[in-house]
Design a protein around this motif. Structure first.
Motif, PDB file in Angstrom:
ATOM      1  N   ALA A 181       0.905  -1.223   0.055  1.00  0.00           N
ATOM      2  CA  ALA A 181       0.062   0.416  -0.165  1.00  0.00           C
ATOM      3  C   ALA A 181       1.204   0.887  -0.018  1.00  0.00           C
ATOM      4  O   ALA A 181       0.732   2.165  -0.940  1.00  0.00           O
ATOM      5  CB  ALA A 181      -0.493   0.076   1.507  1.00  0.00           C
ATOM      6  N   HIS A 182       1.787   1.284   0.324  1.00  0.00           N
ATOM      7  CA  HIS A 182       2.825   2.583   0.838  1.00  0.00           C
ATOM      8  C   HIS A 182       3.997   2.498  -0.415  1.00  0.00           C
ATOM      9  O   HIS A 182       3.554   3.745  -0.502  1.00  0.00           O
ATOM     10  CB  HIS A 182       3.694   2.088   2.093  1.00  0.00           C
ATOM     11  N   LEU A 183       4.224   1.089  -1.647  1.00  0.00           N
ATOM     12  CA  LEU A 183       4.960   1.653  -2.534  1.00  0.00           C
ATOM     13  C   LEU A 183       3.981   2.018  -3.307  1.00  0.00           C
ATOM     14  O   LEU A 183       4.736   2.440  -3.719  1.00  0.00           O
ATOM     15  CB  LEU A 183       5.789   0.165  -1.915  1.00  0.00           C
ATOM     16  N   THR A 184       2.585   1.300  -3.351  1.00  0.00           N
ATOM     17  CA  THR A 184       2.320   1.906  -4.794  1.00  0.00           C
ATOM     18  C   THR A 184       1.128   3.460  -4.698  1.00  0.00           C
ATOM     19  O   THR A 184       1.498   3.976  -5.746  1.00  0.00           O
ATOM     20  CB  THR A 184       0.996   0.783  -5.021  1.00  0.00           C
ATOM     21  N   SER A 185       2.045   3.973  -3.508  1.00  0.00           N
ATOM     22  CA  SER A 185       0.748   5.649  -3.254  1.00  0.00           C
ATOM     23  C   SER A 185       1.636   5.793  -2.903  1.00  0.00           C
ATOM     24  O   SER A 185       1.495   7.608  -3.472  1.00  0.00           O
ATOM     25  CB  SER A 185       0.503   5.343  -2.128  1.00  0.00           C
ATOM     26  N   GLY A 186       3.475   5.983  -2.928  1.00  0.00           N
ATOM     27  CA  GLY A 186       4.762   6.778  -2.763  1.00  0.00           C
ATOM     28  C   GLY A 186       4.326   7.378  -1.199  1.00  0.00           C
ATOM     29  O   GLY A 186       5.180   8.103  -1.133  1.00  0.00           O
ATOM     30  N   ARG A 187       3.539   6.768  -0.377  1.00  0.00           N
ATOM     31  CA  ARG A 187       3.688   7.312   1.307  1.00  0.00           C
ATOM     32  C   ARG A 187       5.806   6.790   1.358  1.00  0.00           C
ATOM     33  O   ARG A 187       5.249   6.198   0.970  1.00  0.00           O
ATOM     34  CB  ARG A 187       2.438   7.145   2.377  1.00  0.00           C
ATOM     35  N   PRO A 188       5.472   7.440   2.636  1.00  0.00           N
ATOM     36  CA  PRO A 188       6.248   7.172   3.645  1.00  0.00           C
ATOM     37  C   PRO A 188       6.691   5.979   4.121  1.00  0.00           C
ATOM     38  O   PRO A 188       5.720   5.488   4.357  1.00  0.00           O
ATOM     39  CB  PRO A 188       6.642   8.473   4.501  1.00  0.00           C
ATOM     40  N   LEU A 189       7.618   4.915   3.841  1.00  0.00           N
ATOM     41  CA  LEU A 189       7.314   3.920   4.543  1.00  0.00           C
ATOM     42  C   LEU A 189       7.254   4.074   5.899  1.00  0.00           C
ATOM     43  O   LEU A 189       7.747   4.584   6.643  1.00  0.00           O
ATOM     44  CB  LEU A 189       8.768   2.886   4.783  1.00  0.00           C
ATOM     45  N   PRO A 190       6.202   3.037   6.789  1.00  0.00           N
ATOM     46  CA  PRO A 190       6.544   2.613   7.907  1.00  0.00           C
ATOM     47  C   PRO A 190       7.059   2.709   8.486  1.00  0.00           C
ATOM     48  O   PRO A 190       8.759   2.265   8.186  1.00  0.00           O
ATOM     49  CB  PRO A 190       5.346   1.927   8.288  1.00  0.00           C
ATOM     50  N   GLU A 191       7.263   3.233  10.284  1.00  0.00           N
ATOM     51  CA  GLU A 191       9.123   3.386  10.739  1.00  0.00           C
ATOM     52  C   GLU A 191       9.724   1.433  11.183  1.00  0.00           C
ATOM     53  O   GLU A 191      10.136   0.982  10.222  1.00  0.00           O
ATOM     54  CB  GLU A 191       8.841   3.783  12.320  1.00  0.00           C
ATOM     55  N   GLY A 192       8.113   0.969  11.466  1.00  0.00           N
ATOM     56  CA  GLY A 192       8.797  -0.801  11.145  1.00  0.00           C
ATOM     57  C   GLY A 192       9.731  -1.162  10.248  1.00  0.00           C
ATOM     58  O   GLY A 192      10.272  -2.368  10.480  1.00  0.00           O
ATOM     59  N   MET A 193       9.489  -1.375   9.070  1.00  0.00           N
ATOM     60  CA  MET A 193      10.118  -1.321   7.538  1.00  0.00           C
ATOM     61  C   MET A 193      11.228  -0.517   7.315  1.00  0.00           C
ATOM     62  O   MET A 193      12.060  -1.252   6.160  1.00  0.00           O
ATOM     63  CB  MET A 193       8.919  -2.196   6.515  1.00  0.00           C
ATOM     64  N   ALA A 194      11.035   0.772   7.774  1.00  0.00           N
ATOM     65  CA  ALA A 194      12.207   1.152   7.313  1.00  0.00           C
ATOM     66  C   ALA A 194      13.793   0.226   7.480  1.00  0.00           C
ATOM     67  O   ALA A 194      13.999   0.228   8.779  1.00  0.00           O
ATOM     68  CB  ALA A 194      12.329   2.498   8.213  1.00  0.00           C
ATOM     69  N   PHE A 195      14.429   0.568   6.651  1.00  0.00           N
ATOM     70  CA  PHE A 195      16.152  -0.097   6.669  1.00  0.00           C
ATOM     71  C   PHE A 195      16.719   0.571   7.340  1.00  0.00           C
ATOM     72  O   PHE A 195      17.836  -0.156   8.024  1.00  0.00           O
ATOM     73  CB  PHE A 195      16.882  -0.153   4.811  1.00  0.00           C
ATOM     74  N   GLN A 196      16.694   1.615   7.961  1.00  0.00           N
ATOM     75  CA  GLN A 196      17.832   2.587   8.839  1.00  0.00           C
ATOM     76  C   GLN A 196      17.385   1.429  10.175  1.00  0.00           C
ATOM     77  O   GLN A 196      18.769   1.771  10.442  1.00  0.00           O
ATOM     78  CB  GLN A 196      16.895   3.954   9.180  1.00  0.00           C
TER      79      GLN A 196
END
Length: 356
Positions: A313-328
């Protein structure tokens, strides 16, 4: 969104069935080191293409999103190649063998303009989210200590595993430190905040083994016992004990202590809370309903079933990724993992407050 799957272990239990119910997603191809396993998964889930070389899949198909669930030692090369091919990538935990690899993977994703996600599926577990909410709401006062114990019989039998078992070799990314500790460390950072110092001990209890098919002798090099102590910058502490060669199965047990209360998440996944010294009450939250049927009904698979639709949902909408899946977060976890290994080798505490 055209999706490719690399690996047919955990993906068969979780990733593939989770993606089948997501709107506008098509799983195009699946790969495994053994072609028969890829073909079997393809037949079971109606995936049109199966390969025993992930490089071939990347060459033949123009993919939008790729799930990587392979031995840890292969993450670096596979993820970078998938990003170069133009796909967004979800990488299983841990991200890499060390901080240098993880940082390079993130830099490469930025350079090619793709999103690199990490599979921190336990952040999507309702009970562990409830723990975070209770800690941050002050339900147990100021956090003092978190104790996690994971005791299993998975590696107890010296003749129970194959000589080719990558989980048993340090050089392939095996061992409790990279198999289970990354998830525990991610939860600890999520619950307790920034890490100030780390000490650890790694040990191989059952080294001498027999191949379960041939009976041939072989030697395990990866840790089947891992112990970690963490000092948070807040002043709280944590201890983690991971032991996989027990004769008996005890599972996962979490205790969280604050100035005014205590929480327990036991091996049955029952969450209990005591406040101000009163009796414990059950505050267990049921796992979310409406998820796709999974091959393995575990907290890990359930977490993936919640994470993947959110990722799409985030990838297709272009929204920033939720913190939990952020690679940082994967990079910061990797710093702690590297510090545990260094501490074990050098027999000393590693101070992380000054950075890497």
């Amino acid at each position: 969104m055209k999706v490719g799957i690399i690996g047919t272990g955990f993906t068969r239990d979780a990733h593939i069935p989770s993606l089948l119910g997501v709107e506008n997603v098509e799983i195009v191809a699946v790969t495994s080191a053994r072609l028969e396993k890829a073909q079997s998964a393809a037949i079971e889930f109606g995936i049109p293409h199966a390969y025993d070389e992930w490089q071939e899949m990347l060459t033949v198909h123009d993919l939008d999103f790729i799930c990587v669930s392979t031995p840890v030692s292969t993450h670096f090369c596979i993820v970078k190649a998938a990003l170069t091919a133009g796909a967004h990538v979800l990488c299983d935990t841990p991200a890499a063998m060390n901080f240098i690899e993880a940082r390079s993977m993130a830099d490469h994703a930025r350079d090619v303009g793709r999103q690199l996600l990490i599979n921190h599926e336990l952040r999507y577990n309702p009970k562990r989210l409830k723990i975070r909410q209770l800690i941050h709401s002050g339900a147990i006062g100021k956090l003092q200590h978190i104790r996690i114990q994971n005791v299993t019989s998975a590696w107890n039998d010296p003749a129970g595993r194959a000589a080719s078992d990558w989980w048993s070799f340090t050089e392939k990314g095996g061992g409790r430190l990279l198999a289970n500790a990354p998830h525990q460390i991610d939860l600890l950072r999520w619950w307790g905040g920034k890490v100030g110092a780390v000490s650890g001990r790694l040990h191989t209890v059952v080294k001498d083994r027999l191949d379960r098919s041939s009976g041939q002798d072989w030697t395990a090099t990866a840790d089947d016992f891992c112990e970690i102590s963490i000092d948070f910058q807040s002043g709280a502490t944590a201890s983690v004990s991971l032991f996989s060669v027990s004769r008996n199965e005890f599972g996962n047990h979490v205790q969280i202590f604050g100035t005014t209360g205590t929480m327990i998440l036991d091996e049955r996944e029952q969450l209990r809370l005591s406040q101000d010294g009163r009796d414990f009450i059950d505050v267990t939250i049921p796992d979310a309903i409406g998820r796709p049927p999974l091959t393995a009904n575990s907290i890990w698979a359930q977490g993936v079933a919640a994470l993947l639709p959110d990722a799409i949902a985030h990838l297709t909408s272009g929204r920033p990724l939720p913190e939990g899946m952020a690679f940082q977060n994967a990079i910061e976890n990797q710093i702690v993992l590297d510090a545990v290994r260094r501490s074990s080798n050098e027999r000393r505490t590693i101070d992380l407050r000054a950075g890497v």
